[in-house]
Design an enzyme around this catalytic site. Structure first.
Site, PDB file in Angstrom:
ATOM      1  N   ARG A  60      53.433  50.153  33.760  1.00 48.35           N
ATOM      2  CA  ARG A  60      52.094  49.980  34.330  1.00 48.35           C
ATOM      3  C   ARG A  60      51.016  50.508  33.386  1.00 48.35           C
ATOM      4  NH1 ARG A  60      50.588  53.387  37.878  1.00 48.35           N
ATOM      5  NH2 ARG A  60      52.644  53.597  38.818  1.00 48.35           N
ATOM      6  N   TYR A 113      30.450  33.358  38.332  1.00 45.72           N
ATOM      7  CA  TYR A 113      31.596  32.850  39.094  1.00 45.72           C
ATOM      8  C   TYR A 113      31.502  33.339  40.542  1.00 45.72           C
ATOM      9  CZ  TYR A 113      36.455  32.078  40.406  1.00 45.72           C
ATOM     10  OH  TYR A 113      37.598  31.681  41.048  1.00 45.72           O
ATOM     11  N   ASP A 184      30.764  37.639  31.043  1.00 50.28           N
ATOM     12  CA  ASP A 184      31.939  36.815  31.297  1.00 50.28           C
ATOM     13  C   ASP A 184      31.827  35.610  30.370  1.00 50.28           C
ATOM     14  OD1 ASP A 184      33.790  34.950  32.191  1.00 50.28           O
ATOM     15  OD2 ASP A 184      33.642  35.568  34.283  1.00 50.28           O
ATOM     16  N   LYS A 209      42.063  30.285  31.569  1.00 53.91           N
ATOM     17  CA  LYS A 209      41.357  29.052  31.177  1.00 53.91           C
ATOM     18  C   LYS A 209      41.662  28.704  29.717  1.00 53.91           C
ATOM     19  CE  LYS A 209      39.521  29.702  35.222  1.00 53.91           C
ATOM     20  NZ  LYS A 209      40.316  29.455  36.378  1.00 53.91           N
TER      21      LYS A 209
END
Ligand code: PLP
Length: 394
Positions: A60, A113, A184, A209
């Site tokens: 982690r 977004y 972003d 993407k």
């Protein structure tokens, strides 16, 4: 290899990689291990004191395949460090949670977004962060800045209207008030925009993407100065939104062809935008490299290409848009963008469906809107397919 002086295509292939790997493999090994045992207590103590390099002690907190992805994205963005996440939204939310404290103020440009906007308005505000949503322009950002503004979050080109705010000016006004700028850059990609040259503090991507680019894996990344990225990484180690090593491997593999793919997508999207712009059934085309786009001047100054997404509005509204979408043969009807397969969607029937016509009108989402995300198919095939679908409208 570091970023200095190399083109983005070279960096996509070699960036962040050692000259020769310890494993002598040309590709990064996929390391599947949830924990990384120590030789003995002396090694453990040396690691804890930061005296030796070795994998993190637990998955982690880090993984060698994930670290290779982080090094490559940092090289692509020309930034000191990067941290990879399970999704773009995990990168966005963990970054925002790491940055903002109760009593602070954050400015978001309104066309970010939708889930980012919902997180800002619906979640951050519950935790005592004051949030303003403003038009995606530098003037609107400047007007919203206050003494307690800690962060400006913006995106470019935006979704679905491909707005391109004046990033250098936003950075200038934000820094003038000691606020950090988070961008972003999912739609821009490191091929079309070098955010670091404009003074952006942190860049986030949905690697789902363009970076991964094959519509087969989800992921996200944040890059910036090492200290800030490490602090976000500490929080990630607690919140747990880490990327799986398989996903990191696929993303690394996808990035190798990033520059080729985005260059093709830029070319095809521009040709598609021009075709649509000249067609009588289309009321408006939104593509930043078209002369008529409101941010065309900024876009040509900042971006090497407009990216692979074109949005357009049908004169005949929702019905005409639906007939067109259903008549297309090549793109799949699906959300997302940036992958090798072209995808098409009607935002009123997908990402903004829940709002109903009035809610959509309030947000400026037209009922006849279609978003076409080009893939890497032959440009002429995609254009022919669009021409045929338009012809069928009669
Ligand atoms: N940012 C932008 C601009 C996006 O388009 C998306 C997803 O569509 C996200 C962030 C979220 O990314 P993910 O779906 O990988 O969580």
């Amino acid at each position: 290899m570091t970023g200095r002086g190399r083109g983005i295509g070279t960096l996509a292939v070699h960036g962040g990689e050692p000259a020769v790997r310890g494993s002598r493999t040309i590709t990064e090994p996929l390391v599947l291990s949830s924990t990384f045992p120590f030789e003995d207590t002396a090694e453990l103590e040396a690691f804890m004191r930061g005296e030796i390099e070795r994998p993190h002690e637990y998955g982690r907190y880090g993984n060698p395949t994930v670290a290779a992805l982080e090094a490559k994205v940092a090289a692509l963005e020309g930034m000191e460090a990067a941290r990879a996440f399970a999704s773009g939204m995990a990168a966005v939310t963990t970054t925002l949670l790491g940055f903002l404290r109760p009593g602070q103020h954050a400015v978001f440009t309104a066309d970010v977004y939708r889930k980012t906007r919902l997180f800002a308005v619906g979640f951050l505000s519950r935790y005592g962060v004051d949030v303003d949503l403003v038009e995606p322009t530098a003037e609107a950002v400047e007007d919203a800045l206050r003494d307690e503004t800690r962060l400006v979050f913006t995106e470019l080109p935006t979704n679905p209207y491909l707005r391109v705010p004046d990033l250098p000016r936003i950075v200038e006004v934000a820094h003038g008030r000691r606020a950090k700028v988070v961008l972003d850059a999912t739609f821009a990609t490191p091929v079309n925009l070098r955010a670091v040259d404009h003074g952006v503090d942190l860049v986030v991507h949905s690697t789902t993407k363009y970076l991964a680019g094959h519509n087969d894996v989800l992921g996200g990344v944040v890059c910036g100065k090492r200290g800030v990225v490490e602090a976000i990484g500490e929080l990630q180690g607690t919140l747990g939104a880490i990327v799986d090593p398989h996903a990191a491997y696929l993303t690394l593999r996808g990035i190798k062809t990033l520059e080729l793919r985005v260059r093709r997508q830029n070319e095809t999207a521009l040709a598609l935008a021009r075709l649509l712009d000249a067609h009588p059934a289309i009321a408006r085309v939104h593509y930043p490299m078209l002369d008529g786009h409101p941010d065309h001047a900024v876009a040509t100054r900042l971006l090497a290409g407009g990216g692979g997404v074109v949005s357009f509005e049908f004169e005949g509204g929702l019905r005409a848009a639906t007939r067109f979408v259903d008549a297309l043969e090549i793109p799949k009807l699906a959300p997302s963008l940036g992958g090798v397969e072209s995808l098409v969607e009607q935002p009123p029937l997908m990402s903004f469906f829940d709002l109903g016509p009035e809610g959509r009108a309030a947000l400026g989402i037209s009922e006849g809107l279609v978003r076409y995300a080009v893939g890497i198919e032959d440009t002429e095939d995609l254009l022919d397919d669009v021409r045929c679908a338009l012809d069928r409208l009669g």
